[in-house]
Structure formats: structure tokens, C-alpha cells
Design an enzyme around this catalytic site. Structure first.
Site, PDB file in Angstrom:
ATOM      1  N   SER A 157       0.744  -1.260   0.098  1.00 13.61           N
ATOM      2  CA  SER A 157      -0.178  -0.029  -0.039  1.00 13.61           C
ATOM      3  C   SER A 157       0.738   1.238  -0.093  1.00 13.61           C
ATOM      4  O   SER A 157       1.989   1.211   0.592  1.00 13.61           O
ATOM      5  CB  SER A 157      -0.794  -0.019   1.238  1.00 13.61           C
ATOM      6  OG  SER A 157      -1.496   1.208   1.289  1.00 13.61           O
ATOM      7  N   TYR A 172      -1.624  -0.515  10.382  1.00 13.58           N
ATOM      8  CA  TYR A 172      -1.610  -0.603   9.132  1.00 13.58           C
ATOM      9  C   TYR A 172      -0.395  -0.261   8.466  1.00 13.58           C
ATOM     10  O   TYR A 172       0.107  -1.100   7.528  1.00 13.58           O
ATOM     11  CB  TYR A 172      -3.117  -0.180   8.730  1.00 13.58           C
ATOM     12  CG  TYR A 172      -3.348  -0.313   7.085  1.00 13.58           C
ATOM     13  CD1 TYR A 172      -3.741  -1.745   6.626  1.00 13.58           C
ATOM     14  CD2 TYR A 172      -2.857   0.473   6.230  1.00 13.58           C
ATOM     15  CE1 TYR A 172      -4.106  -1.754   5.475  1.00 13.58           C
ATOM     16  CE2 TYR A 172      -3.273   0.218   4.829  1.00 13.58           C
ATOM     17  CZ  TYR A 172      -3.793  -0.933   4.591  1.00 13.58           C
ATOM     18  OH  TYR A 172      -4.095  -1.402   3.010  1.00 13.58           O
ATOM     19  N   LYS A 176       2.429  -2.799   6.119  1.00 15.57           N
ATOM     20  CA  LYS A 176       2.613  -2.512   4.999  1.00 15.57           C
ATOM     21  C   LYS A 176       4.022  -2.186   4.638  1.00 15.57           C
ATOM     22  O   LYS A 176       4.837  -2.428   3.653  1.00 15.57           O
ATOM     23  CB  LYS A 176       1.413  -1.688   4.021  1.00 15.57           C
ATOM     24  CG  LYS A 176       0.044  -2.044   4.388  1.00 15.57           C
ATOM     25  CD  LYS A 176      -0.106  -3.238   3.465  1.00 15.57           C
ATOM     26  CE  LYS A 176      -1.460  -3.811   3.389  1.00 15.57           C
ATOM     27  NZ  LYS A 176      -1.487  -5.031   2.818  1.00 15.57           N
TER      28      LYS A 176
HETATM   29  P1  NDP Z   1     -11.339  -6.149   1.042  1.00 16.02           P
HETATM   30  O1  NDP Z   1     -11.722  -5.810   2.329  1.00 16.02           O
HETATM   31  O2  NDP Z   1     -12.442  -5.886  -0.217  1.00 16.02           O
HETATM   32  O3  NDP Z   1     -11.038  -7.753   0.917  1.00 16.02           O
HETATM   33  C1  NDP Z   1     -10.254  -8.438   1.861  1.00 16.02           C
HETATM   34  C2  NDP Z   1     -10.069  -9.570   1.438  1.00 16.02           C
HETATM   35  O4  NDP Z   1      -9.197 -10.307   2.160  1.00 16.02           O
HETATM   36  C3  NDP Z   1     -11.189 -10.510   1.655  1.00 16.02           C
HETATM   37  O5  NDP Z   1     -10.997 -11.704   0.273  1.00 16.02           O
HETATM   38  C4  NDP Z   1     -11.038 -11.653   2.639  1.00 16.02           C
HETATM   39  O6  NDP Z   1     -11.757 -12.752   2.901  1.00 16.02           O
HETATM   40  C5  NDP Z   1      -9.676 -11.537   2.921  1.00 16.02           C
HETATM   41  N1  NDP Z   1      -9.261 -11.706   4.255  1.00 16.02           N
HETATM   42  C6  NDP Z   1      -9.066 -10.860   5.387  1.00 16.02           C
HETATM   43  N2  NDP Z   1      -8.663 -11.601   6.626  1.00 16.02           N
HETATM   44  C7  NDP Z   1      -8.204 -12.677   6.020  1.00 16.02           C
HETATM   45  C8  NDP Z   1      -7.425 -13.709   6.819  1.00 16.02           C
HETATM   46  N3  NDP Z   1      -7.009 -13.708   8.046  1.00 16.02           N
HETATM   47  N4  NDP Z   1      -7.293 -14.805   6.118  1.00 16.02           N
HETATM   48  C9  NDP Z   1      -7.694 -14.979   4.631  1.00 16.02           C
HETATM   49  N5  NDP Z   1      -8.220 -14.152   3.953  1.00 16.02           N
HETATM   50  C10 NDP Z   1      -8.576 -13.062   4.667  1.00 16.02           C
HETATM   51  O7  NDP Z   1     -10.143  -5.559   0.742  1.00 16.02           O
HETATM   52  P2  NDP Z   1      -9.058  -4.656  -0.434  1.00 16.02           P
HETATM   53  O8  NDP Z   1      -9.786  -5.855  -1.846  1.00 16.02           O
HETATM   54  O9  NDP Z   1      -9.477  -3.455  -0.369  1.00 16.02           O
HETATM   55  O10 NDP Z   1      -7.781  -5.066  -0.161  1.00 16.02           O
HETATM   56  C11 NDP Z   1      -6.943  -6.290  -0.368  1.00 16.02           C
HETATM   57  C12 NDP Z   1      -5.497  -5.962  -0.232  1.00 16.02           C
HETATM   58  O11 NDP Z   1      -5.096  -4.603  -0.758  1.00 16.02           O
HETATM   59  C13 NDP Z   1      -5.296  -5.733   1.208  1.00 16.02           C
HETATM   60  O12 NDP Z   1      -3.944  -6.203   1.605  1.00 16.02           O
HETATM   61  C14 NDP Z   1      -5.381  -4.308   1.577  1.00 16.02           C
HETATM   62  O13 NDP Z   1      -4.204  -3.797   2.669  1.00 16.02           O
HETATM   63  C15 NDP Z   1      -4.790  -3.784   0.280  1.00 16.02           C
HETATM   64  N6  NDP Z   1      -4.736  -2.224  -0.213  1.00 16.02           N
HETATM   65  C16 NDP Z   1      -5.994  -1.872  -0.362  1.00 16.02           C
HETATM   66  C17 NDP Z   1      -6.455  -0.664  -0.725  1.00 16.02           C
HETATM   67  C18 NDP Z   1      -7.684   0.040  -0.925  1.00 16.02           C
HETATM   68  O14 NDP Z   1      -7.733   1.205  -0.955  1.00 16.02           O
HETATM   69  N7  NDP Z   1      -8.765  -0.676  -1.177  1.00 16.02           N
HETATM   70  C19 NDP Z   1      -5.319   0.465  -0.836  1.00 16.02           C
HETATM   71  C20 NDP Z   1      -3.906  -0.177  -0.608  1.00 16.02           C
HETATM   72  C21 NDP Z   1      -3.763  -1.491  -0.316  1.00 16.02           C
HETATM   73  P3  NDP Z   1     -13.220 -12.931   3.037  1.00 16.02           P
HETATM   74  O15 NDP Z   1     -14.149 -12.199   2.348  1.00 16.02           O
HETATM   75  O16 NDP Z   1     -13.628 -14.178   3.386  1.00 16.02           O
HETATM   76  O17 NDP Z   1     -13.289 -12.237   4.466  1.00 16.02           O
END
Ligand code: NDP
Length: 264
Positions: A157, A172, A176
Site C-alpha cells: 500500500s 496498518y 505494509k
Molecule cells: P477487502 O476488504 O475488499 O477484501 C479483503 C480480502 O481479504 C477478503 O477476500 C477477505 O476474505 C480476505 N481476508 C481478510 N482477512 C483474512 C484472513 N485472516 N485470512 C484469509 N483471508 C483474509 O480488501 P481490499 O480488496 O481493499 O484489499 C486487498 C488488499 O489490498 C489488502 O491487503 C489491503 O491492505 C490492500 N490495499 C487496499 C487498498 C484499498 O484502497 N482498498 C489500498 C492499498 C492496499 P473474506 O471475504 O472471506 O473475509
């Protein structure tokens, strides 16, 4: 160097093909991870989606499978649980025979003032965001080392590069930042058998971001020179580039996709 490039006169689009490759994408059932799954499948890869608690992951996997004509399966696993991670990677290899690409993407974010954050919240956030990608990379490396090739991509991120204003995401951000540095160390340590890179998105419209207060989201958009949030599909190219032979000489890199947020 791992991954010998195709001859220089190969068609450029062939460099992006993942035909015959097997990828694992954590958090691949929604948000950014789901777009990554689509990108890899469109390029020809078979994909193992890892989810935590989604009730629709298996259905999503089977829909994508018939849409793209590659095998896509869903596996439940909490990435912060190291023995569960080792187990699920063994299961994936049993089902697909190998792993070529790991996209460690799953993440969570607590918006809590640092002084108010409980130890449990701290452990949980670091557990998913930092321990999780490391457990997955370590588990995949057992296979990459044997195969003599592999490809690791972390979803990091811009929060690991800069501190946002206003922001109550100290842990967080630290998780990252740790990953971005881990990429550089692993790139060197694993140079003989795996490439290791990361993609650092700016503000992307997913469940994670939409859960934040409107006022905060408005501020983030105002601070983004592009004056909007990114859409998940706008990350597909960056992940595919890292995952494919198109980036065969790239390891230890951080690809920033942020509408210029980190420039000013
Ligand atoms: P979402 O909240 O939309 O999705 C999160 C995903 O992670 C889901 O598929 C969830 O599964 C899974 N997950 C969470 N905890 C666990 C766990 N303990 N074990 C396995 N799977 C897990 O997040 P984003 O798509 O926004 O984020 C994806 C990545 O991108 C993250 O690492 C985030 O930090 C990073 N990011 C996001 C940004 C943004 O603006 N959105 C910006 C920069 C980085 P389930 O659905 O089953 O809960």
C-alpha cells in the site's frame, strides 16, 4: 536469474501469457484480490483462491472457472494461522500438482488511534497483514525452491511508503512498510529460485475503503491529484505484469498505482 526470458523477438503479448501456470491468490474472493484472480485467469493461469469466511467464494470460483476455461478453486484458510497456511498450500499442490505464482493479497485495516489500539487488535492486524504474507511466502518457497522457480507478489500500500493525513492507521501503515522491506530482502535471499515484488495501490473503491467514514474518503480523494479513487480493475495490469515473464528481470520492486497520491 530466475525465469529465463523468452527470446527477444517473441511477440510482446506472449510475455504476458500464464498458460499452464498455477497461482494462489489470498483474499481472492472479493475486492482487489478478485480482480487479480480474473487477470491471472484471463492470461491462462489456473487459480487457487484463498478466503477467510466468505460464503460465496466457492460459487465465485466455479463461475470464473467456466467463464475463463481454467481451473479455479476456493480454499478456506486464515492466513494468520501458520499451520493452516502450510496445510492449504499442501492441499493446493495436491490438487494442482504445483504452484508458480503467489499473490499474498489478503489484508485488514483498523482505523483506531494508536494509543487506543488494544493488543488484540494489534496482533490481529499484524497477523493478517504481515505474518500472513510471510507465512504464505515461506510455505510457497518450499515448492519454489524444489522447482527452481517461483513468483511472489505482495499487495502492499502507499500507506507503507508515506503517512496519510488524516490517519489513524499506524499499525496498518507499519505492517505494509514491513512488507515493502521484506520484498527487498526476500528478492536477494531467494534470487536463485523466486522473484519477489509488490504492488502498492493508492485509494481503491473496495469494501475495505467504503467501510471508512464518508468524510475521510472525501479527504483522501481531495488529496489524490487524479481527484478520484481507483477502481479495482485498474490494478489488473500491474499484477499481471509482476506475475508474468513480461517482468522477468524485475525483482525487489514496488509498483505504485495511486493516481499520483505519493508524488506531491
Ligand atoms: P477487502 O476488504 O475488499 O477484501 C479483503 C480480502 O481479504 C477478503 O477476500 C477477505 O476474505 C480476505 N481476508 C481478510 N482477512 C483474512 C484472513 N485472516 N485470512 C484469509 N483471508 C483474509 O480488501 P481490499 O480488496 O481493499 O484489499 C486487498 C488488499 O489490498 C489488502 O491487503 C489491503 O491492505 C490492500 N490495499 C487496499 C487498498 C484499498 O484502497 N482498498 C489500498 C492499498 C492496499 P473474506 O471475504 O472471506 O473475509
Amino acid at each position: 536469474m530466475v525465469f529465463l526470458p523468452k527470446p527477444g523477438d517473441a511477440h510482446v503479448l506472449d510475455l504476458f501469457s500464464l498458460k499452464g501456470q498455477v497461482a494462489v491468490v489470498t483474499g481472492g474472493n472479493r475486492g482487489i484480490g478478485l480482480e487479480v484472480v480474473k487477470a491471472l485467469a484471463e492470461a491462462g493461469a489456473s487459480v487457487a483462491i484463498i478466503y477467510r469466511s466468505s460464503s460465496s467464494a466457492h460459487e465465485i470460483a466455479s463461475q470464473l472457472s467456466s467463464q475463463h476455461g481454467t481451473t479455479i478453486r476456493a480454499y478456506q484458510c486464515d492466513v494468520s494461522d501458520e499451520s493452516a497456511v502450510d496445510k492449504v498450500f499442501d492441499e493446493v499442490v495436491k490438487d494442482f500438482s504445483k504452484i508458480d505464482i503467489l499473490v499474498a493479497n489478503a489484508g485488514i485495516c483498523y482505523n483506531v488511534a494508536a494509543e487506543d489500539m488494544t493488543t488484540q487488535q494489534f496482533r490481529s492486524e499484524m497477523g493478517v497483514n504481515f505474518d500472513g504474507p510471510w507465512f504464505c511466502a515461506r510455505s510457497a518457497s518450499r515448492y519454489f525452491k524444489k522447482q527452481g522457480s517461483g513468483n511472489v507478489i505482495f499487495t502492499t500500500s502507499i500507506s507503507g511508503m508515506i503517512v496519510n493525513i488524516p490517519d489513524k492507521q499506524a499499525i496498518y501503515n507499519a505492517s505494509k512498510a514491513g512488507l515493502i522491506h521484506l520484498v527487498k530482502s526476500l528478492a536477494i535471499e531467494w534470487i536463485d529460485f523466486a522473484r519477489v515484488n509488490c504492488v502498492s495501490p493508492g485509494y481503491i473503491a473496495t469494501d475495505m475503503l467504503m467501510a471508512e467514514p464518508q468524510e475521510l474518503r472525501d479527504k483522501w480523494v481531495a488529496l489524490t491529484p487524479a481527484k478520484r479513487m481507483g477502481e479495482t480493475y485498474e490494478l489488473k495490469g500491474a499484477f499481471l505484469f509482476c506475475a508474468s515473464n513480461a517482468s522477468s528481470f524485475m525483482t525487489g520492486a514496488n509498483i505504485v498505482v495511486d493516481g499520483a497520491y505519493t508524488i506531491p
